[in-house]
Write a protein that holds these residues in place. Sequence first.
Motif, PDB file in Angstrom:
ATOM      1  N   VAL A 233      14.039 -32.930  19.306  1.00  0.00           N
ATOM      2  CA  VAL A 233      13.871 -32.134  20.761  1.00  0.00           C
ATOM      3  C   VAL A 233      12.621 -32.357  21.423  1.00  0.00           C
ATOM      4  O   VAL A 233      11.422 -32.264  21.037  1.00  0.00           O
ATOM      5  CB  VAL A 233      14.214 -30.675  20.630  1.00  0.00           C
ATOM      6  N   PHE A 234      12.900 -33.032  22.762  1.00  0.00           N
ATOM      7  CA  PHE A 234      11.880 -33.269  23.515  1.00  0.00           C
ATOM      8  C   PHE A 234      11.950 -32.255  24.940  1.00  0.00           C
ATOM      9  O   PHE A 234      12.843 -32.758  25.725  1.00  0.00           O
ATOM     10  CB  PHE A 234      11.714 -34.519  23.757  1.00  0.00           C
ATOM     11  N   PHE A 239      18.000 -34.972  20.821  1.00  0.00           N
ATOM     12  CA  PHE A 239      18.242 -36.293  20.460  1.00  0.00           C
ATOM     13  C   PHE A 239      18.865 -36.372  19.103  1.00  0.00           C
ATOM     14  O   PHE A 239      17.906 -36.481  17.992  1.00  0.00           O
ATOM     15  CB  PHE A 239      17.132 -37.217  20.684  1.00  0.00           C
ATOM     16  N   PRO A 240      20.130 -36.053  18.753  1.00  0.00           N
ATOM     17  CA  PRO A 240      20.486 -36.111  17.585  1.00  0.00           C
ATOM     18  C   PRO A 240      20.853 -37.440  17.045  1.00  0.00           C
ATOM     19  O   PRO A 240      20.648 -38.523  17.671  1.00  0.00           O
ATOM     20  CB  PRO A 240      21.943 -35.585  17.911  1.00  0.00           C
ATOM     21  N   GLN A 241      20.813 -37.590  15.597  1.00  0.00           N
ATOM     22  CA  GLN A 241      21.080 -38.931  15.033  1.00  0.00           C
ATOM     23  C   GLN A 241      22.595 -39.339  15.233  1.00  0.00           C
ATOM     24  O   GLN A 241      23.489 -38.629  15.454  1.00  0.00           O
ATOM     25  CB  GLN A 241      20.788 -38.666  13.459  1.00  0.00           C
ATOM     26  N   TRP A 242      22.565 -40.760  15.539  1.00  0.00           N
ATOM     27  CA  TRP A 242      23.771 -41.207  15.634  1.00  0.00           C
ATOM     28  C   TRP A 242      24.750 -41.332  14.675  1.00  0.00           C
ATOM     29  O   TRP A 242      25.935 -41.599  14.898  1.00  0.00           O
ATOM     30  CB  TRP A 242      23.701 -42.699  16.306  1.00  0.00           C
ATOM     31  N   SER A 243      24.193 -41.145  13.565  1.00  0.00           N
ATOM     32  CA  SER A 243      25.354 -41.567  12.253  1.00  0.00           C
ATOM     33  C   SER A 243      24.674 -40.491  11.250  1.00  0.00           C
ATOM     34  O   SER A 243      23.575 -40.155  10.919  1.00  0.00           O
ATOM     35  CB  SER A 243      25.106 -42.847  11.542  1.00  0.00           C
TER      36      SER A 243
END
Length: 370
Positions: A233-234, A239-243
């Motif tokens: 988190v910014f 910004f979650p992981q893609w996988s």
Amino acid sequence: MSKLKFLRAVCAASVSALMAFTATSANACTSFLLKAENGEFVYGRTMEFALPLHSKLMVMPRNFTIQGVGPDGKDGSGLAFKTKYAATGMNGLDLPYFVDGMNEKGLNGGLLFFPQIAEFQDVSAADAANSIASYQLLTYILTQFATVDEVKAGLSKIKVNRAPLAAFNGTLPIHVTVHDASGNSVAIEYVGGELNMIDNPTGVMTNAPGMQWHLDSLSMFATSTAAPVPPLVFNGKSFPQWSTGGGQVAQPGDYSSQSRFIRAAFLVNTAPKFKDASEGMPIAFHLLNQFDIPPGAIQTLAGGAAGGGVAGYEITEWAVSADLKNGIYQFRTYDNPAIRQVSLKDLDLDAKEIRYISIDQPAAATDLSK
């Protein structure tokens, strides 16, 4: 010429120019121990080599006399010993000695390649009769001891010499992983001519460097996790992981022994719970799949330290899983992925001679089209 030999020959010819400029130290055996909820233990191990080992399944009976090999490399010049316990497992190079195996008391172990580091004891002529060759070490352990504690107490009473083995143009450089039916594990290494026995809480072993180095290296990957990773988190933006699997992005993915140790330790630590050894053996084979070397991925040099010193590539010649309590030893081979097994309770453990069982059964596909 068999299909396997043909493929190796083709590879050796096609990569010879590259090998002239590329050195390798790959030696790709991987082993581990898994614990069931009921306290039973399952062992898993792969055997990777470029030099064909021509392994057979071997059954060594009780009360069988083995002629020790002394420093001169001759049968009978070393320690002669009688087998106290019967054992079964894999041999190599048509020799009557175990590369991997398990005895009737549930003591289990394997030789793993340890070049450039292994240095066995300097044995004088006066001590030759109390010594064995490095390639006899696992056979001695499996036929003389029932527990890891017995191994620790007894192994220091003999010497392991530097007898040459023709296939390696010198001493066979190995270290040994040993486990018992209670789940105790020890790594046995001869370095600088001295015997080192290192308790191994992970139950995992690969190749060089030595065991203590591998154990110390685990600290660098303490944050590896199988669980979902929270998003970064910014300033309120996520910004979650893609996988899935993002908790292991720092883990190495190559086939070096250092990297395989890290991955094997992680997989053992995160393996699902299982009721007993019969449920654990299939899990062991699934974990072993992660260390099955694709043909051509690890190339070796003629005369080099890796893979037995032949030009070509390493393959997973065979993989095994063993139920230490119930004496079941399963295996599959490069040419046949079907799982086959022997059970110590069904073998003649009081035979007069060693029994050799072929593991070269051809693979067969099941046709479901009709």
